[in-house]
Write a protein that holds these residues in place. Structure first.
Motif, PDB file in Angstrom:
ATOM      1  N   ILE A  71       4.596  -8.218   7.915  1.00  0.00           N
ATOM      2  CA  ILE A  71       3.153  -8.559   6.953  1.00  0.00           C
ATOM      3  C   ILE A  71       2.190  -7.355   7.164  1.00  0.00           C
ATOM      4  O   ILE A  71       1.611  -6.744   6.265  1.00  0.00           O
ATOM      5  N   TRP A  72       1.856  -6.999   8.329  1.00  0.00           N
ATOM      6  CA  TRP A  72       0.982  -5.976   8.639  1.00  0.00           C
ATOM      7  C   TRP A  72       1.275  -4.622   8.205  1.00  0.00           C
ATOM      8  O   TRP A  72       0.485  -3.663   7.826  1.00  0.00           O
ATOM      9  N   LYS A  73       2.804  -4.272   7.874  1.00  0.00           N
ATOM     10  CA  LYS A  73       3.261  -3.038   7.462  1.00  0.00           C
ATOM     11  C   LYS A  73       2.981  -2.799   5.996  1.00  0.00           C
ATOM     12  O   LYS A  73       2.609  -2.045   5.576  1.00  0.00           O
ATOM     13  N   TRP A  74       3.007  -4.075   5.535  1.00  0.00           N
ATOM     14  CA  TRP A  74       2.386  -3.993   3.954  1.00  0.00           C
ATOM     15  C   TRP A  74       1.109  -4.031   3.738  1.00  0.00           C
ATOM     16  O   TRP A  74       0.491  -3.350   2.854  1.00  0.00           O
ATOM     17  N   ILE A  75       0.265  -4.626   4.766  1.00  0.00           N
ATOM     18  CA  ILE A  75      -1.058  -4.817   4.512  1.00  0.00           C
ATOM     19  C   ILE A  75      -1.536  -3.131   4.871  1.00  0.00           C
ATOM     20  O   ILE A  75      -2.698  -2.985   4.376  1.00  0.00           O
ATOM     21  N   TYR A  76      -0.994  -2.409   5.692  1.00  0.00           N
ATOM     22  CA  TYR A  76      -1.316  -1.102   5.951  1.00  0.00           C
ATOM     23  C   TYR A  76      -0.447  -0.051   4.912  1.00  0.00           C
ATOM     24  O   TYR A  76      -0.778   0.983   4.936  1.00  0.00           O
ATOM     25  N   HIS A  77       0.328  -0.639   3.793  1.00  0.00           N
ATOM     26  CA  HIS A  77       0.932   0.353   3.040  1.00  0.00           C
ATOM     27  C   HIS A  77      -0.010   1.379   2.309  1.00  0.00           C
ATOM     28  O   HIS A  77      -1.308   0.861   1.851  1.00  0.00           O
ATOM     29  N   SER A  78       0.344   2.415   2.466  1.00  0.00           N
ATOM     30  CA  SER A  78      -0.600   3.411   1.663  1.00  0.00           C
ATOM     31  C   SER A  78      -0.675   3.521   0.005  1.00  0.00           C
ATOM     32  O   SER A  78      -1.687   3.949  -0.445  1.00  0.00           O
ATOM     33  N   ASN A  79       0.256   2.753  -0.459  1.00  0.00           N
ATOM     34  CA  ASN A  79       0.036   2.601  -2.037  1.00  0.00           C
ATOM     35  C   ASN A  79      -0.208   1.206  -2.351  1.00  0.00           C
ATOM     36  O   ASN A  79      -1.035   0.930  -3.355  1.00  0.00           O
ATOM     37  N   PHE A  80       0.257   0.455  -1.649  1.00  0.00           N
ATOM     38  CA  PHE A  80       0.214  -1.121  -2.229  1.00  0.00           C
ATOM     39  C   PHE A  80      -0.592  -2.212  -1.085  1.00  0.00           C
ATOM     40  O   PHE A  80      -0.644  -3.257  -1.288  1.00  0.00           O
ATOM     41  N   GLY A  81      -1.308  -1.556   0.038  1.00  0.00           N
ATOM     42  CA  GLY A  81      -1.910  -2.114   1.203  1.00  0.00           C
ATOM     43  C   GLY A  81      -3.003  -2.824   0.591  1.00  0.00           C
ATOM     44  O   GLY A  81      -3.764  -2.239  -0.288  1.00  0.00           O
ATOM     45  N   VAL A  82      -3.311  -4.334   1.186  1.00  0.00           N
ATOM     46  CA  VAL A  82      -4.581  -4.772   0.839  1.00  0.00           C
ATOM     47  C   VAL A  82      -5.805  -4.121   1.221  1.00  0.00           C
ATOM     48  O   VAL A  82      -6.871  -4.110   0.668  1.00  0.00           O
ATOM     49  N   ILE A  83      -5.763  -3.759   2.577  1.00  0.00           N
ATOM     50  CA  ILE A  83      -6.933  -3.127   3.192  1.00  0.00           C
ATOM     51  C   ILE A  83      -7.448  -1.741   2.387  1.00  0.00           C
ATOM     52  O   ILE A  83      -8.490  -1.800   1.852  1.00  0.00           O
ATOM     53  N   ALA A 120      -6.892  -1.113  -0.718  1.00  0.00           N
ATOM     54  CA  ALA A 120      -7.038  -1.563  -2.101  1.00  0.00           C
ATOM     55  C   ALA A 120      -8.731  -1.917  -2.120  1.00  0.00           C
ATOM     56  O   ALA A 120      -9.337  -1.753  -2.868  1.00  0.00           O
ATOM     57  N   VAL A 121      -8.936  -2.909  -1.095  1.00  0.00           N
ATOM     58  CA  VAL A 121     -10.318  -3.416  -0.950  1.00  0.00           C
ATOM     59  C   VAL A 121     -11.167  -2.168  -0.570  1.00  0.00           C
ATOM     60  O   VAL A 121     -12.324  -2.118  -1.127  1.00  0.00           O
ATOM     61  N   LEU A 122     -11.106  -1.302   0.302  1.00  0.00           N
ATOM     62  CA  LEU A 122     -11.873  -0.185   0.461  1.00  0.00           C
ATOM     63  C   LEU A 122     -11.985   0.747  -0.783  1.00  0.00           C
ATOM     64  O   LEU A 122     -13.069   1.132  -0.836  1.00  0.00           O
ATOM     65  N   VAL A 123     -10.850   0.989  -1.503  1.00  0.00           N
ATOM     66  CA  VAL A 123     -11.053   1.573  -2.645  1.00  0.00           C
ATOM     67  C   VAL A 123     -11.997   0.723  -3.901  1.00  0.00           C
ATOM     68  O   VAL A 123     -13.006   1.390  -4.440  1.00  0.00           O
ATOM     69  N   GLU A 124     -11.734  -0.246  -3.891  1.00  0.00           N
ATOM     70  CA  GLU A 124     -12.488  -1.196  -4.867  1.00  0.00           C
ATOM     71  C   GLU A 124     -13.952  -1.287  -4.539  1.00  0.00           C
ATOM     72  O   GLU A 124     -14.798  -1.322  -5.511  1.00  0.00           O
ATOM     73  N   LEU A 125     -14.400  -1.426  -3.431  1.00  0.00           N
ATOM     74  CA  LEU A 125     -15.716  -1.409  -2.854  1.00  0.00           C
ATOM     75  C   LEU A 125     -16.523   0.026  -2.954  1.00  0.00           C
ATOM     76  O   LEU A 125     -17.617   0.214  -2.871  1.00  0.00           O
ATOM     77  N   ARG A 156      -9.406   7.099  -2.513  1.00  0.00           N
ATOM     78  CA  ARG A 156      -8.296   6.696  -2.332  1.00  0.00           C
ATOM     79  C   ARG A 156      -7.617   5.895  -1.101  1.00  0.00           C
ATOM     80  O   ARG A 156      -8.411   5.958  -0.132  1.00  0.00           O
ATOM     81  N   GLN A 157      -6.526   5.258  -1.018  1.00  0.00           N
ATOM     82  CA  GLN A 157      -5.942   4.350  -0.265  1.00  0.00           C
ATOM     83  C   GLN A 157      -5.713   5.232   1.125  1.00  0.00           C
ATOM     84  O   GLN A 157      -4.739   6.257   0.977  1.00  0.00           O
ATOM     85  N   PRO A 158      -6.235   4.868   2.230  1.00  0.00           N
ATOM     86  CA  PRO A 158      -5.707   5.680   3.380  1.00  0.00           C
ATOM     87  C   PRO A 158      -4.263   5.246   4.044  1.00  0.00           C
ATOM     88  O   PRO A 158      -3.787   4.522   3.717  1.00  0.00           O
ATOM     89  N   ASN A 159      -3.705   6.364   4.762  1.00  0.00           N
ATOM     90  CA  ASN A 159      -2.687   6.348   5.436  1.00  0.00           C
ATOM     91  C   ASN A 159      -2.704   5.761   6.599  1.00  0.00           C
ATOM     92  O   ASN A 159      -2.850   6.809   7.748  1.00  0.00           O
ATOM     93  N   PHE A 160      -2.726   4.500   6.948  1.00  0.00           N
ATOM     94  CA  PHE A 160      -3.000   3.959   8.250  1.00  0.00           C
ATOM     95  C   PHE A 160      -2.102   4.348   9.159  1.00  0.00           C
ATOM     96  O   PHE A 160      -2.153   4.591  10.442  1.00  0.00           O
ATOM     97  N   ILE A 161      -0.719   3.904   8.970  1.00  0.00           N
ATOM     98  CA  ILE A 161       0.472   4.079   9.728  1.00  0.00           C
ATOM     99  C   ILE A 161       1.287   5.406   9.577  1.00  0.00           C
ATOM    100  O   ILE A 161       2.449   5.892   9.958  1.00  0.00           O
ATOM    101  N   ASP A 191      -0.304   8.641   9.329  1.00  0.00           N
ATOM    102  CA  ASP A 191      -1.112   9.553   9.708  1.00  0.00           C
ATOM    103  C   ASP A 191      -0.883   9.518  11.391  1.00  0.00           C
ATOM    104  O   ASP A 191      -1.237   8.634  12.069  1.00  0.00           O
ATOM    105  N   VAL A 192      -0.941  10.830  11.931  1.00  0.00           N
ATOM    106  CA  VAL A 192      -0.764  10.709  13.319  1.00  0.00           C
ATOM    107  C   VAL A 192      -2.326  10.662  13.996  1.00  0.00           C
ATOM    108  O   VAL A 192      -1.802   9.900  15.025  1.00  0.00           O
ATOM    109  N   ASN A 193      -3.210  10.811  13.406  1.00  0.00           N
ATOM    110  CA  ASN A 193      -4.564  10.646  13.941  1.00  0.00           C
ATOM    111  C   ASN A 193      -4.824   9.047  14.008  1.00  0.00           C
ATOM    112  O   ASN A 193      -5.976   8.695  14.754  1.00  0.00           O
ATOM    113  N   SER A 194      -4.359   8.292  13.182  1.00  0.00           N
ATOM    114  CA  SER A 194      -4.615   6.663  12.971  1.00  0.00           C
ATOM    115  C   SER A 194      -3.558   5.909  12.975  1.00  0.00           C
ATOM    116  O   SER A 194      -3.801   4.563  13.385  1.00  0.00           O
ATOM    117  N   VAL A 195      -2.377   6.307  13.548  1.00  0.00           N
ATOM    118  CA  VAL A 195      -1.359   5.287  13.577  1.00  0.00           C
ATOM    119  C   VAL A 195      -1.290   4.415  14.803  1.00  0.00           C
ATOM    120  O   VAL A 195      -1.020   3.078  14.760  1.00  0.00           O
TER     121      VAL A 195
END
Length: 322
Positions: A147-159, A161-166, A171-176, A178-182
């Motif tokens: 579930i969290w893997k999809w929430i963090y997804h770089s193209n379809f992730g909920v988080i 999408a919300v950050l871009v919408e606000l 653009r959607q970040p690469n949470f998992i 990116d070596v700096n944020s994973v």
């Protein structure tokens, strides 16, 4: 004139030690028949615990043969340990492991303590809130990881999408990815899963705080913070030690979240010891190196177990004296 025989203890302390040792052996011999009742359990423990530990230690002194047949394994002594300690990947994975363990344990404890304190107060819907907060702990770790893997997804992730919408990000970040944020992203998931355990343990500990002490502190003019720090928190010492050590051991052995979400990537940025051992053993078939890694991890976890037992003993003594 006093003559001291050569076999007599020279001081009181050795005498007590000898007496204690003789007492243990004597009681064991007297109750030797009683051990027949627990003999099946002892045999099972030797088979499923003692022998695997012995075989892992023994395997750590051998190199995996090209044929991958363990009967042809090559004795290399401490070369596996030397190879591990000279590897840059080992030190990076070690740093990841300690960051993962310390930050996850501390964050889960603090968040669990805050939730336990809130739920200790009476308010409408407290039972419902308690049931909601316990969900991350009872849900399957595999299901939560996906579930969290999809929430963090770089193209379809909920988080994202919300950050871009606000308008916070363009653009959607690469949470998992990116070596700096994973690693930080995985720690968030791990804390989300573990804090309910700390909350339950500390909520139980809060039930032991005497109400009369809290009322006395209030009469003396102590505020909420002083009442918590000088009255409530000291009574949580025992359960806090047990909770922190249990969380630390669990985090050292945590495998599912990291392996399912990233597999240790990208570029070993999210590898911790347990996932790295798995990859070396079953991905590269280097069982000697993996066994040496396992021995190092075993010694660290056993050390934590020792402090856990010491902590429980201290807590029991405090409880008995209060």
């Amino acid at each position: 004139m006093t003559i001291r025989t050569s076999d007599a203890p020279a001081s009181g302390a050795p005498a007590r030690a000898v007496a204690r040792g003789d007492g243990v052996l004597r009681r064991t011999w007297i109750h030797r028949a009683d051990y027949l009742y627990v003999l099946p359990a002892i045999v099972v423990m030797l088979i499923v615990i003692a022998y695997p530990v012995y075989y892992t230690i023994d395997l750590s002194f051998y190199s995996t043969p090209p044929s991958l047949q363990l009967r042809d394994k090559i004795f290399v002594g401490f070369d596996n340990y030397k190879t591990i300690l000279e590897s840059e990947v080992f030190w990076r994975v070690t740093l990841n492991t300690f960051i993962w363990t310390i930050v996850s344990t501390a964050s889960a404890y603090i968040l669990g303590l805050g939730c336990a304190l809130c739920l200790h107060q009476a308010f409408p819907g407290r039972a419902v809130m308690r049931a909601i907060l316990i969900i991350p702990w009872v849900i399957s770790a595999v299901a939560a990881s996906y579930i969290w893997k999809w929430i963090y997804h770089s193209n379809f992730g909920v988080i994202g999408a919300v950050l871009v919408e606000l308008g916070i990000m363009d653009r959607q970040p690469n949470f998992i990815d990116d070596v700096n944020s994973v690693l930080a992203s995985l720690i968030v998931v791990n804390v989300w899963r573990e804090f309910p355990f700390a909350m339950i343990m500390l909520a139980a500990g809060l039930q032991t705080v005497p109400d009369q002490l809290l009322r006395a502190a209030k009469v003396d003019g102590a505020g909420a913070w002083h009442s918590f720090w000088h009255v409530t928190f000291p009574h949580l010492r025992g359960v806090s030690i047990a909770t922190i050590l249990l969380l630390a051991v669990a985090n050292f052995n945590s495998f599912i979240v990291t392996w399912i979400m990233t597999g240790g990537g990208p570029s070993n940025a999210s590898h911790i010891w347990i996932t790295h051992i798995y990859e070396i053993a079953f991905g590269r078939q280097r069982w000697g190196i993996a066994a040496a890694y396992s021995v190092i991890l075993f010694l660290i976890v056993m050390s934590l177990g020792y402090f856990y037992v010491r902590g429980l003993g201290g807590a029991e003594k405090e409880g008995g004296g209060s």
